[in-house]
Enzyme design. Structure first.
Site, PDB file in Angstrom:
ATOM      1  N   TYR A   1      86.129  79.720 131.903  1.00 49.57           N
ATOM      2  CA  TYR A   1      87.341  79.598 132.693  1.00 49.57           C
ATOM      3  C   TYR A   1      87.456  80.814 133.631  1.00 49.57           C
ATOM      4  O   TYR A   1      87.270  81.954 133.200  1.00 49.57           O
ATOM      5  CB  TYR A   1      88.542  79.526 131.749  1.00 49.57           C
ATOM      6  CG  TYR A   1      89.859  79.480 132.461  1.00 49.57           C
ATOM      7  CD1 TYR A   1      90.207  78.373 133.221  1.00 49.57           C
ATOM      8  CD2 TYR A   1      90.746  80.549 132.383  1.00 49.57           C
ATOM      9  CE1 TYR A   1      91.415  78.342 133.892  1.00 49.57           C
ATOM     10  CE2 TYR A   1      91.956  80.506 133.046  1.00 49.57           C
ATOM     11  CZ  TYR A   1      92.280  79.404 133.798  1.00 49.57           C
ATOM     12  OH  TYR A   1      93.479  79.370 134.459  1.00 49.57           O
TER      13      TYR A   1
ATOM     14  N   ARG B   1     110.430  88.353 118.630  1.00 50.68           N
ATOM     15  CA  ARG B   1     109.092  88.716 119.119  1.00 50.68           C
ATOM     16  C   ARG B   1     108.142  88.827 117.931  1.00 50.68           C
ATOM     17  O   ARG B   1     107.010  88.372 117.979  1.00 50.68           O
ATOM     18  CB  ARG B   1     109.131  90.048 119.908  1.00 50.68           C
ATOM     19  CG  ARG B   1     107.733  90.576 120.206  1.00 50.68           C
ATOM     20  CD  ARG B   1     107.645  91.588 121.328  1.00 50.68           C
ATOM     21  NE  ARG B   1     108.750  92.509 121.411  1.00 50.68           N
ATOM     22  CZ  ARG B   1     109.009  93.519 120.559  1.00 50.68           C
ATOM     23  NH1 ARG B   1     108.189  93.750 119.560  1.00 50.68           N
ATOM     24  NH2 ARG B   1     110.063  94.278 120.725  1.00 50.68           N
TER      25      ARG B   1
ATOM     26  N   ASP C   1      86.497  79.916 122.754  1.00 50.78           N
ATOM     27  CA  ASP C   1      87.595  79.243 123.443  1.00 50.78           C
ATOM     28  C   ASP C   1      87.374  77.744 123.244  1.00 50.78           C
ATOM     29  O   ASP C   1      86.472  77.153 123.828  1.00 50.78           O
ATOM     30  CB  ASP C   1      87.578  79.634 124.926  1.00 50.78           C
ATOM     31  CG  ASP C   1      88.722  79.008 125.724  1.00 50.78           C
ATOM     32  OD1 ASP C   1      89.234  77.943 125.302  1.00 50.78           O
ATOM     33  OD2 ASP C   1      89.094  79.566 126.774  1.00 50.78           O
TER      34      ASP C   1
ATOM     35  N   LYS D   1      96.576  72.548 127.655  1.00 50.78           N
ATOM     36  CA  LYS D   1      95.714  71.425 128.004  1.00 50.78           C
ATOM     37  C   LYS D   1      95.863  70.291 126.980  1.00 50.78           C
ATOM     38  O   LYS D   1      96.944  69.754 126.847  1.00 50.78           O
ATOM     39  CB  LYS D   1      94.275  71.927 128.146  1.00 50.78           C
ATOM     40  CG  LYS D   1      94.147  73.268 128.915  1.00 50.78           C
ATOM     41  CD  LYS D   1      94.523  73.150 130.379  1.00 50.78           C
ATOM     42  CE  LYS D   1      94.685  74.493 131.095  1.00 50.78           C
ATOM     43  NZ  LYS D   1      93.590  75.441 131.007  1.00 50.78           N
TER      44      LYS D   1
END
Ligand code: PLP
Length: 385
Positions: free
Chosen positions: A102, A50, A174, A199
Site C-alpha cells: 500500500y 483512550r 498486512d 476495507k
C-alpha cells in the site's frame, strides 16, 4: 467461543456476544470519554476511553479471536495501526518491506519514520532467497502483504516467518486484502497482523478503521502501551459499525470472490487486456502458494490495459464501477494506482515493480456479476482507439 468454531459463526458470535445486562443482542455504544471511579484508585473496569472503552474492547476481543491471536487493538485508521506498530522499533533498526505494498505504508517509512532513523529496504518478498539475503544485522522485522497491493503478488507467509524466526526478528503481515475469513497469518507463523478495516472488514465504505493483533503476550503489552501513549484509537461509534460489518463478512466475501473470479476470467480473454493479476487464475504466479496458505483468492484484481485502448476514456466510460480510492465495499470501485493509491511511491520503484501507467485496479462489489462484466465490456468498446 473457541476458534474451532466455524469462522462463519465466529464472525457473528465471537468476542463479546451482545450485552449481559439488558439482553441486547448487540454490544452497546459506550459514548463516553471517562468513567466514575468507585473510590480513590478503585476502577469499575475502565478509566479513560483512550486507554480503554467497552465498545472498542468488544471489537478488540473479536478481532483477536478471528485472527487466532491473544490480543487485538483498534485504531482510527489502518495507517494509525501501522504507525503504532512501527514505533515498536527504534532509530538504527531496519524494516524489510514487500516491493509492492500500500502506497501509504511506503510513504510512512520513506518520509516520516526515516526522519527518526528507522530505515527500510524494499525486497521482493515472493523471492525467498532475496529475503534471506536481505536480513542483515540491523533488520528487525519483515513487513509483507499477500496478496500485495496492487499487483496481487503472493508471498509465502510461512516460509518468510521461518526465515524471520531463525534470525530472531518479527514478521508483520498486512492482511487487509484477505481478512481472517480467508487467511490467518498468525497461524502461519507471523507475529503481528495488521488491517485496514476500512476495507473488507467494515465492508460498506462508511468508516475508516485499523486493527492490529498479536499472539505474543510481551508484544501485546508493548502495543497496548503504545496505543495508549500515542492515542490513535478507534472511537466507540466506529467500533460499533465495524463489529456490525464483520458479522456479514462471510456472506460478502463469498460473493466478492464469486464476482472477482467471473470478472478475472472475462478480462483474461479480452483483447483490451494484456495481463490480469488475480490469485484465483490457475496460471497466476502465486496460485499454488496462495492455495496452500489461504481459503480463497480474495477479490482484488488488477490488469494492464492494451495500448490500443485509451486509459482516460476507459475510466470515464464505466457506469457501474466508481472511480475512487479504497476497496472492499459493497459497491465496485476502480482506481488508477500510479496516480492514486501508489502515487507516493517513487516513479523509479513503481516502474521497477510494475505499477505502470496502464495498470488498473478493480475491486468488485456485490452487484450482479453480469452487470459488472457488461460495464467493463462497454467501457472497453468506448475506449478502443
Ligand atoms: C487502505 C490500506 C491501508 C491504509 O489503511 P487506512 O484505513 O486507509 O488508513 C493499509 N494497507 C492496505 C493494504 C490498504 O489497502
Amino acid at each position: 467461543m473457541k476458534t474451532e468454531t466455524d469462522m462463519r459463526t465466529l464472525l457473528i458470535h465471537g468476542g463479546i456476544d451482545g450485552d449481559d445486562l439488558t439482553g441486547a443482542v448487540n454490544v452497546p455504544i459506550y459514548q463516553t470519554s471517562t468513567y466514575q471511579q468507585a473510590s480513590l484508585g478503585v476502577l469499575k473496569g475502565y478509566e479513560y476511553s483512550r486507554t480503554g472503552n467497552p465498545t472498542r474492547h468488544a471489537l478488540e476481543v473479536l478481532i483477536a479471536e478471528l485472527e487466532n491471536g491473544t490480543d487485538g487493538f483498534a485504531f482510527a485508521s489502518g495507517l494509525a495501526a501501522i504507525t503504532t506498530v512501527l514505533t515498536l522499533f527504534k532509530s538504527g533498526d531496519k524494516i524489510l518491506l514487500s516491493d509492492n505494498v500500500y502506497g501509504g505504508t511506503f510513504r510512512l517509512l520513506n518520509i516520516v519514520f526515516s526522519r527518526y532513523g528507522l530505515n527500510f529496504q524494499i525486497v521482493d518478498t515472493s523471492n525467498l532467497d532475496e529475503v534471506e539475503q536481505a536480513v542483515s544485522e540491523d533488520v528487525k522485522a519483515i513487513f509483507i502483504e499477500s496478496p500485495a497491493n496492487p499487483l496481487m503478488t503472493i508471498t509465502d507467509i510461512q516460509a518468510v516467518s521461518v526465515i524471520a524466526k531463525k534470525k530472531g526478528i518479527l514478521t508483520i503481515v498486512d492482511n487487509t486484502f484477505m481478512t481472517p475469513y480467508l487467511q490467518r497469518p498468525l497461524d502461519l507463523g507471523a507475529d503481528i497482523v495488521i488491517h485496514s478495516a476500512t476495507k473488507y472488514l467494515g465492508g460498506h465504505s462508511d468508516l475508516i478503521a485499523g486493527l492490529a493483533v498479536t499472539n505474543d503476550k510481551e508484544l501485546a503489552e508493548r502495543i497496548a502501551f503504545l496505543q495508549n501513549a500515542i492515542g490513535g484509537i478507534q472511537q466507540p461509534f466506529d467500533s460499533f459499525l465495524l463489529i456490525r460489518g464483520i458479522k456479514t463478512l462471510s456472506v460478502r466475501m463469498d460473493r466478492h470472490i464469486e464476482n472477482a473470479q467471473y470478472i478475472a476470467e472475462f478480462l483474461n480473454q479480452h483483447p483490451a487486456v494484456d495481463k490480469v493479476c488475480y490469485p484465483g487464475l490457475p496460471d497466476s504466479a502465486g496460485y499454488e502458494i496462495n492455495k496452500k496458505q489461504a481459503k480463497g483468492p480474495g477479490a482484488m484484481i488488477s490488469f494492464l490495459l492494451n495500448q490500443d485502448y485509451d486509459l482516460e476514456k476507459f475510466y470515464a466510460s464505466l457506469k457501474v464501477a466508481k472511480l475512487a480510492e479504497s476497496l472492499g465495499g459493497v459497491e465496485s470501485l476502480v482506481c488508477h494506482p500510479s496516480t492514486m493509491t501508489h502515487a507516493s511511491i517513487t516513479e523509479e520503484i513503481r516502474n521497477k515493480v510494475g505499477i505502470t501507467h496502464n495498470l488498473i485496479r478493480y475491486s468488485p462489489g456485490l452487484e450482479a456479476k453480469e452487470d459488472l462484466v457488461k460495464d467493463l465490456d462497454g467501457a472497453f468498446k468506448e475506449s478502443r482507439r
